[in-house]
Write a protein that holds these residues in place. Structure first.
Motif, short mmCIF file in Angstrom:
data_model
loop_
_atom_site.label_atom_id
_atom_site.label_comp_id
_atom_site.label_asym_id
_atom_site.label_seq_id
_atom_site.Cartn_x
_atom_site.Cartn_y
_atom_site.Cartn_z
N TRP A 72 72.03 -3.41 18.58
CA TRP A 72 72.14 -4.19 17.78
C TRP A 72 72.78 -5.42 17.46
O TRP A 72 73.91 -5.66 17.89
N ASP A 73 71.55 -6.99 17.30
CA ASP A 73 70.26 -6.41 17.32
C ASP A 73 69.72 -6.81 17.64
O ASP A 73 68.17 -7.09 18.13
N TYR A 74 70.30 -6.96 18.93
CA TYR A 74 69.48 -7.13 19.84
C TYR A 74 68.16 -6.61 20.25
O TYR A 74 67.04 -7.15 21.01
N GLY A 75 68.93 -5.10 20.98
CA GLY A 75 67.58 -4.55 21.51
C GLY A 75 67.85 -3.24 20.16
O GLY A 75 67.45 -2.04 20.40
N LYS A 76 67.19 -3.42 19.08
CA LYS A 76 67.11 -2.72 17.83
C LYS A 76 65.14 -2.43 17.86
O LYS A 76 64.50 -3.71 17.72
N VAL A 77 64.85 -0.86 17.94
CA VAL A 77 63.60 -1.44 17.62
C VAL A 77 62.86 -0.63 16.21
O VAL A 77 62.57 0.98 16.48
N TRP A 78 63.86 -0.76 15.13
CA TRP A 78 63.05 0.04 14.17
C TRP A 78 63.29 -0.88 12.76
O TRP A 78 63.61 -2.07 13.33
N ASN A 79 62.56 -0.92 11.86
CA ASN A 79 62.38 -1.20 11.29
C ASN A 79 61.67 -3.00 11.16
O ASN A 79 60.20 -2.77 11.44
N ALA A 80 62.33 -4.00 10.35
CA ALA A 80 61.89 -5.23 11.01
C ALA A 80 61.66 -5.82 12.50
O ALA A 80 60.99 -7.02 12.52
N PHE A 81 62.56 -5.41 13.44
CA PHE A 81 62.46 -5.35 14.12
C PHE A 81 61.72 -4.64 15.43
O PHE A 81 61.88 -4.06 16.43
N ASP A 82 60.95 -4.05 15.28
CA ASP A 82 59.77 -2.79 16.05
C ASP A 82 58.96 -3.34 16.73
O ASP A 82 58.55 -3.10 17.75
N GLY A 83 58.69 -4.51 16.66
CA GLY A 83 58.27 -6.02 17.85
C GLY A 83 59.53 -6.49 18.72
O GLY A 83 59.17 -6.95 19.81
N ASN A 84 60.96 -5.33 18.63
CA ASN A 84 61.74 -5.74 19.63
C ASN A 84 61.99 -5.34 21.08
O ASN A 84 61.67 -4.66 21.96
N TRP A 85 60.80 -4.36 20.97
CA TRP A 85 60.23 -3.49 23.03
C TRP A 85 61.15 -4.18 24.24
O TRP A 85 62.09 -4.00 24.21
N VAL A 86 60.48 -5.41 24.16
CA VAL A 86 60.71 -6.39 25.03
C VAL A 86 61.86 -6.23 25.25
O VAL A 86 62.27 -6.47 26.19
N ASN A 87 62.84 -6.77 24.03
CA ASN A 87 64.61 -6.74 24.31
C ASN A 87 65.43 -5.91 24.49
O ASN A 87 65.91 -5.57 25.36
N TYR A 88 64.87 -4.85 23.99
CA TYR A 88 65.26 -3.64 24.15
C TYR A 88 65.06 -2.94 25.37
O TYR A 88 66.11 -2.18 26.65
N THR A 89 64.20 -2.51 26.08
CA THR A 89 63.16 -2.57 27.44
C THR A 89 64.92 -3.99 28.77
O THR A 89 64.48 -2.67 29.52
N SER A 90 64.32 -4.93 28.32
CA SER A 90 65.25 -5.42 29.76
C SER A 90 66.40 -5.81 29.67
O SER A 90 67.27 -5.41 30.40
N LEU A 91 67.07 -4.67 28.51
CA LEU A 91 68.73 -4.60 28.34
C LEU A 91 68.93 -3.42 29.37
O LEU A 91 69.75 -3.26 30.34
N VAL A 92 67.81 -2.26 29.18
CA VAL A 92 67.52 -0.98 29.74
C VAL A 92 67.66 -0.65 30.76
O VAL A 92 68.14 -0.53 32.09
N SER A 93 66.32 -1.61 31.72
CA SER A 93 66.05 -2.25 32.40
C SER A 93 67.16 -2.81 33.48
O SER A 93 67.24 -2.98 34.39
N GLU A 94 68.20 -3.99 33.20
CA GLU A 94 69.61 -3.91 33.68
C GLU A 94 70.11 -2.93 33.73
O GLU A 94 71.24 -2.79 35.11
#
Length: 367
Positions: free
Chosen positions: A179-201
């Motif tokens: 967080w908050d780079y890969g946070k997908v909750w509340n105000a960051f619900d649209g952050n799935w792109v950042n989250y999955t890009s980190l997991v992908s690495e």
């Protein structure tokens, strides 16, 4: 504080399985039409190496001193889970701790599950703090750090011939991680792109180091009831992972056993991934064994069908194993017991360093 809670709960239910291959060190089921597949009967031993610094003497029901790994393996445990923190703060495992204990696990021909927290301290649905070394990085630089760190860990384990059988990318990542780079909750619900890009690495690093394709990658959600939404959102990004990891703690989640089974079956049918119940626990008593309050201390925290007794705990585990085995399409691959304070036995550092496995209910369960 975690160690104070954990000190004598390590010797959990020792689990045995019905292997169809007497010459195998794994617990395998073999169907004529299917590839041989391991059913994991696991336990989390993340703090075992630290506990040994207190010269704890483990004993069986007859009072005989034992070596813990040998004992639990003899009862059927075939998977050991170890948590890894980036720069540990309070005695948690760093890489050197993991390397040392992984050698012991592999020397017993047991499977090894490595749990990356990607944090310096405990990561869970409410806390996903990046390591201090990664604070204030750009997202681009953070992806590089995740990749390099993951690759370095796997490389060092590979060089000593202790590659994990399963790698868990993040811990209880219901709301993303780092967080908050890969946070997908509340105000960051649209952050799935950042989250999955980190997991992908992280995944890319594992796949590059795993040249023999021996490692399975798992993503871990903390709640059986609410996990479908999470994995549904991941589908768009086509992440390269193999296992859905789940937690089930009745004191926090539903006590409706039919609902648990239904959710597991739905996950298997919808996402076509193997499912590992990577954190489970149940109490065998509500009585204190010291001057600390049990984490589970009320029948309101338990399931009506399973009393907080040795017999009730065993019945719960038998129900859980049956439920996992009944997941459609042979997608239920096992479980890992993560003992919480009160689910086995509480004690403090000032208690005599002896653990009687008979006292804390080390019985065998057929899986």
């Amino acid at each position: 504080m975690k160690l104070l809670q954990y000190i004598f709960i390590i010797a959990l239910i020792a689990l045995t399985s019905c292997s169809k291959n007497d010459n195998s060190d794994h617990n395998n089921d073999v169907d004529d039409d299917q590839e041989q597949k391991t059913f994991y009967a696991g336990m989390d031993l993340s703090f075992q190496s630290e506990l040994e610094n207190y010269n704890i003497d483990y004993k069986d029901a007859e009072g005989n001193s034992i070596e813990l790994l040998d004992f639990v393996k003899s009862k059927g445990t075939n998977l050991v889970r170890l948590k890894l923190w980036h720069s540990p703060q309070n005695g948690e495992n760093g890489l050197e701790d993991i390397k040392a204990y992984a050698q012991r696990v592999k020397s017993k021909n047991m499977n090894f599950l490595l749990n990356f927290h990607y944090s310096d301290y405990w990561a869970d649905p409410g806390t996903q703090t990046p390591p201090s070394a990664w604070q204030n990085l750009s997202l681009t630089d953070l992806k590089v750090a995740v990749y390099n760190y993951t690759k370095n860990v796997i490389g060092q384990l590979k060089s000593q011939h202790t590659l994990p059988d399963i790698i868990q990318i993040g811990n209880e990542i219901d709301n993303g991680f780092l967080w908050d780079y890969g946070k997908v909750w509340n105000a960051f619900d649209g952050n799935w792109v950042n989250y999955t890009s980190l997991v992908s690495e992280a995944i890319r690093a594992v796949r590059e180091m795993d040249t023999e394709n021996e490692i399975k990658i798992m993503l871990h959600h903390s709640n059986v009831e609410n996990s479908i939404y999470f994995f549904y959102n991941l589908q768009t990004f086509n992440l390269d992972f193999d296992i859905i990891g789940l937690s089930y703690y009745p004191q926090f989640q539903t006590k409706d056993l039919n609902l648990v089974a239904s959710k597991l079956n739905n996950l298997a049918n919808r996402f076509n991934k193997d499912i590992l119940m990577v954190e489970v626990a149940y109490p065998f008593t509500l009585e204190w064994n010291d001057n600390l309050t049990n984490y589970i201390g009320s029948t309101n925290q338990t399931i009506l069908e399973f009393a907080p007794t040795p017999q009730g705990q065993k019945a719960y585990m038998e129900w859980l194993i049956t439920t996992i085995r009944n997941i459609p399409n042979d997608k239920g691959i096992g479980f890992c017991y993560w003992p919480q304070t009160g689910s086995l036995l509480t004690a403090t550092k000032v208690q005599p360093p002896t653990v009687h496995l008979g006292r804390i209910n080390a019985y065998s369960i057929s899986t």
